[in-house]
Design a protein around this motif. Structure first.
Motif, PDB file in Angstrom:
ATOM      1  N   PRO A 234      -5.089   1.861  -8.264  1.00 19.87           N
ATOM      2  CA  PRO A 234      -5.092   0.986  -7.092  1.00 19.87           C
ATOM      3  C   PRO A 234      -6.034  -0.204  -7.236  1.00 19.87           C
ATOM      4  O   PRO A 234      -7.036  -0.148  -7.942  1.00 19.87           O
TER       5      PRO A 234
ATOM      6  N   THR B  77      -9.877   4.462   3.516  1.00 14.54           N
ATOM      7  CA  THR B  77      -9.883   5.820   4.049  1.00 14.54           C
ATOM      8  C   THR B  77     -10.462   5.857   5.456  1.00 14.54           C
ATOM      9  O   THR B  77     -11.489   5.242   5.731  1.00 14.54           O
TER      10      THR B  77
ATOM     11  N   THR C 163      -8.819   1.166  -2.281  1.00 18.73           N
ATOM     12  CA  THR C 163      -8.487   2.387  -1.551  1.00 18.73           C
ATOM     13  C   THR C 163      -9.206   2.346  -0.205  1.00 18.73           C
ATOM     14  O   THR C 163     -10.407   2.063  -0.140  1.00 18.73           O
TER      15      THR C 163
ATOM     16  N   ALA D 254      -1.838   7.744   0.382  1.00 20.01           N
ATOM     17  CA  ALA D 254      -2.336   8.622  -0.685  1.00 20.01           C
ATOM     18  C   ALA D 254      -2.732   9.995  -0.169  1.00 20.01           C
ATOM     19  O   ALA D 254      -2.520  11.003  -0.854  1.00 20.01           O
TER      20      ALA D 254
ATOM     21  N   TRP E 116      -5.035   5.298   2.049  1.00 25.71           N
ATOM     22  CA  TRP E 116      -3.961   4.577   1.401  1.00 25.71           C
ATOM     23  C   TRP E 116      -4.544   3.726   0.274  1.00 25.71           C
ATOM     24  O   TRP E 116      -5.705   3.332   0.303  1.00 25.71           O
ATOM     25  N   GLU E 117      -3.703   3.511  -0.722  1.00 26.72           N
ATOM     26  CA  GLU E 117      -4.093   2.733  -1.893  1.00 26.72           C
ATOM     27  C   GLU E 117      -3.307   1.433  -1.910  1.00 26.72           C
ATOM     28  O   GLU E 117      -2.094   1.437  -1.723  1.00 26.72           O
TER      29      GLU E 117
ATOM     30  N   SER F  76       0.834  -1.197   0.000  1.00 23.05           N
ATOM     31  CA  SER F  76       0.000   0.000   0.000  1.00 23.05           C
ATOM     32  C   SER F  76       0.864   1.240   0.000  1.00 23.05           C
ATOM     33  O   SER F  76       2.007   1.220   0.452  1.00 23.05           O
TER      34      SER F  76
END
Length: 177
Positions: A106, A111, A109, A77, A87-88, A74
Motif C-alpha cells: 500500500p 485505521t 494504510t 483490509a 483500508w489500504e 483503497s
C-alpha cells in the motif's frame, strides 16, 4: 524521518456513545468527506456497496492550501466489527513508478480502532505512509534534501484531517446517543 521509515500519525478521542453507534459512523466511507478538510467524496468500486474485506472504493481529494487534486483507490483490509476497520490505499495503475503495479504494497494504510470504556468508546484513528511510492515521493524526488521537512509537513496535514474526522464522529455519535 524518512519515507522508508513508514511515518505515521495517531490520534484518539473519548466519545460518549456505544461502540455500535460509533462503528456505524466510521464504517460509512462517505462520512470522512463531510468532516475532513482534504477528502472531498468517495464512491464504492466494482459493485461494492459496503465495507467487506477486499472491497474497493475511490477517494477524491483536494489539498486545502496547495489546491492539488487527486484520486485514490483503497481496499478494505481489516473489518473486525465494533473493534477495527482498516483500508489500504493502493496504486493499481502504477502511477508512482512501481510498474507493474504491486497492489500488495500500500501507498498508505488508514485505521479506526474502537475500545469500549465506561460511558462510551475510545476511538483512535491512524494513518501510516508507505511502503509503496506515492505522490509524496514525487515531491521528495524533486528535492531529496528536504525529505524530512516534506514528510513532517504531510504528517501535519494528515493529523489535521484525523482530528477533524474524530471531532466530527464524536459530535455525530453523541448527538445520536
Amino acid at each position: 524521518m524518512r519515507y522508508a521509515d513508514g511515518p505515521s500519525v495517531h490520534e484518539e478521542i473519548h466519545i460518549e456513545a456505544a461502540p455500535s453507534d460509533v462503528w456505524r459512523l466510521v464504517t460509512d466511507i462517505a462520512l470522512p468527506a463531510r468532516l475532513s478538510p482534504e477528502l472531498q467524496r468517495t464512491e464504492w468500486l466494482d459493485g461494492a456497496t459496503e465495507p467487506v474485506p477486499g472491497a474497493r472504493f475511490a477517494g477524491y481529494n483536494r489539498h486545502p492550501v496547495a489546491g492539488l487534486e487527486w484520486r485514490t483507490v483503497s481496499r478494505v483490509a481489516v473489518l473486525e466489527p465494533e473493534q477495527r476497520f482498516a483500508w489500504e490505499v493502493i496504486d493499481p495503475e502504477g502511477r508512482y513508478g512501481e510498474k507493474p503495479a504491486d497492489t500488495t504494497r500500500p501507498l498508505a494504510t488508514w485505521t479506526f480502532e474502537l475500545r469500549a470504556v465506561d460511558g462510551g468508546t475510545v476511538l483512535s484513528h491512524s494513518g501510516r505512509i508507505g511502503p509503496a511510492r506515492s505522490g509524496l515521493n514525487l515531491a521528495i524526488d524533486r528535492e531529496p534534501e528536504r525529505e524530512e521537512e516534506i514528510i513532517q509537513a504531510r504528517l501535519g496535514d494528515l493529523r489535521t484531517g484525523i482530528r477533524a474526522t474524530l471531532e466530527g464522529v464524536k459530535h455525530l455519535a453523541e448527538e445520536r446517543a
